[in-house]
Design an enzyme around this catalytic site. Structure first.
Site, mmCIF file in Angstrom:
data_model
loop_
_atom_site.group_PDB
_atom_site.id
_atom_site.type_symbol
_atom_site.label_atom_id
_atom_site.label_comp_id
_atom_site.label_asym_id
_atom_site.label_seq_id
_atom_site.Cartn_x
_atom_site.Cartn_y
_atom_site.Cartn_z
ATOM 1 N N ASP A 1 -11.354 2.607 4.275
ATOM 2 C CA ASP A 1 -11.848 1.688 3.870
ATOM 3 C C ASP A 1 -13.293 1.552 4.015
ATOM 4 O O ASP A 1 -13.578 0.490 3.397
ATOM 5 C CB ASP A 1 -10.883 1.047 5.096
ATOM 6 N N GLN B 1 -4.897 -1.077 9.612
ATOM 7 C CA GLN B 1 -4.147 -3.084 8.582
ATOM 8 C C GLN B 1 -5.774 -4.319 10.119
ATOM 9 O O GLN B 1 -5.210 -4.137 11.497
ATOM 10 C CB GLN B 1 -3.416 -3.081 8.711
ATOM 11 N N LYS C 1 0.755 -0.794 -0.178
ATOM 12 C CA LYS C 1 0.174 -0.033 -0.117
ATOM 13 C C LYS C 1 1.572 1.136 0.503
ATOM 14 O O LYS C 1 1.055 2.417 -0.907
ATOM 15 C CB LYS C 1 -0.853 -0.106 1.261
#
Ligand code: NDP
Length: 299
Positions: A120, A97, A53
């Site tokens: 997200d 994460q 990422k």
């Protein structure tokens, strides 16, 4: 008949080009979008995701901020880090994460992220906004699937769609997105009766189950568009002892003969997730600065 192969890698490349172009436009205004990724612990796959990422964020011309915290980080410390990032104007997107270590309440952490920076799309406000047709940050994998479907099929309205899987990160938001496109949506799960018949009615099949090749070609309606989200590692003795390969939730070899279009695994949905994460970060940056968003990269 053999299906059109929906090349997710190529499509993700086109999305990333548009993201990069938009970042360049923002830079002419003196604005550089920033994505902060927080990793708690040393889970090896998570470390790889976070590294990838970071690389992709920088390649698109954005600022990447990485925060690594030890596995025994107290929940309060992680919440404090999230609040610090919420308050930082250089950070437009925050991603914590997952999975988090067991002593940390992941819902609490996600719901502490400022909704407008929740790239997200997991914050309860974004989930609610999506469900009620309001402007939201949308979970990256389903967003990628929708953009791919729109690109291939154009108008989706009136189509029969089945989403197999009802997780909060894939199945449910996928179903909401398809409903938003005026599809007739069925959500199937482990208790669904006669899944084969449900799938046979569908013009669009999205499989997000996590069971290798569980959808055979004879469940697919001829000409249907099949999006295979599943990532499953299975033994591959043909590659040598102890070797594995990745397969989807759809039995590709039989489905490709019946479907109108299908995503392969690997190389289908997988590459779309990071592309959509960066698209969400640019969208968040534009919204924060009251500037026009890139077209077609959000819902
Ligand atoms: P979850 O395990 O959270 O959800 C799986 C869903 O499948 C559940 O709703 C479950 O039903 C349903 N299910 C399980 N068995 C069956 C069955 N026999 N018939 C019908 N439905 C069934 O998985 P995720 O949604 O997180 O992920 C799904 C897959 O997608 C995984 O392979 C994952 O690796 C992959 N994935 C890929 C991504 C990408 O970037 N390409 C990103 C995210 C996930 P129930 O609710 O009843 O238990």
């Amino acid at each position: 008949m053999s299906a059109t192969i929906l090349n997710g890698k190529a499509f993700a490349g086109r999305l990333l080009e548009r993201v990069t172009e938009h970042v360049a436009v923002l830079k002419t205004e003196g604005i550089v979008p920033g994505l902060a990724v927080v990793l708690v612990g040393e889970d090896p796959p998570s470390q790889i995701y976070v590294r990838n990422k970071g690389i992709a964020t920088k390649e698109a011309g954005m600022n990447s901020y990485e925060f690594r915290m030890p596995a025994d980080t107290p929940e309060a410390d992680l919440l404090a880090k999230v609040k610090e990032l919420n308050a930082d104007p250089a950070v437009n997107g925050i991603l914590v994460q997952l999975p988090l270590p067991g002593h940390i309440d992941d819902k609490k952490v996600i719901n502490t992220i400022a909704p407008e920076k929740d790239v997200d799309g997991f914050h309860i406000l974004n989930v609610g906004r999506l469900a009620t047709g309001q402007r939201a940050m949308v979970s990256c994998t389903p967003l990628g699937c929708l953009l791919l479907l729109r690109d291939h099929l154009g108008d989706l309205s009136g189509k029969d769609a089945v989403v197999i899987g009802r997780s909060n990160i894939v199945g449910k938001p996928m179903a909401q997105l398809l409903l938003g496109e005026s599809c007739t949506v069925t959500i199937a799960h482990s208790r669904t009766k006669d899944l084969a018949e449900v799938v046979r009615r569908a013009d669009i099949v999205v499989a997000a189950v996590g069971r290798p090749q569980m959808v055979p070609g004879d469940w697919i309606k001829p000409g249907a568009t099949v999006i295979d989200v599943g990532i499953n590692r299975v033994p591959a003795p043909e590659k040598g002892e102890g070797k594995t390969r990745v397969v989807g939730d759809v039995d590709y070899d039989s489905a490709v003969e019946v479907a109108g279009a299908i995503t392969p695994v690997p190389g289908g949905v997988g590459p779309l997730t990071i592309a959509c994460l960066l698209a969400n970060t640019v969208t968040a940056c534009c919204r924060a600065n009251d500037l026009p968003e890139p077209e077609g990269l959000s819902v």
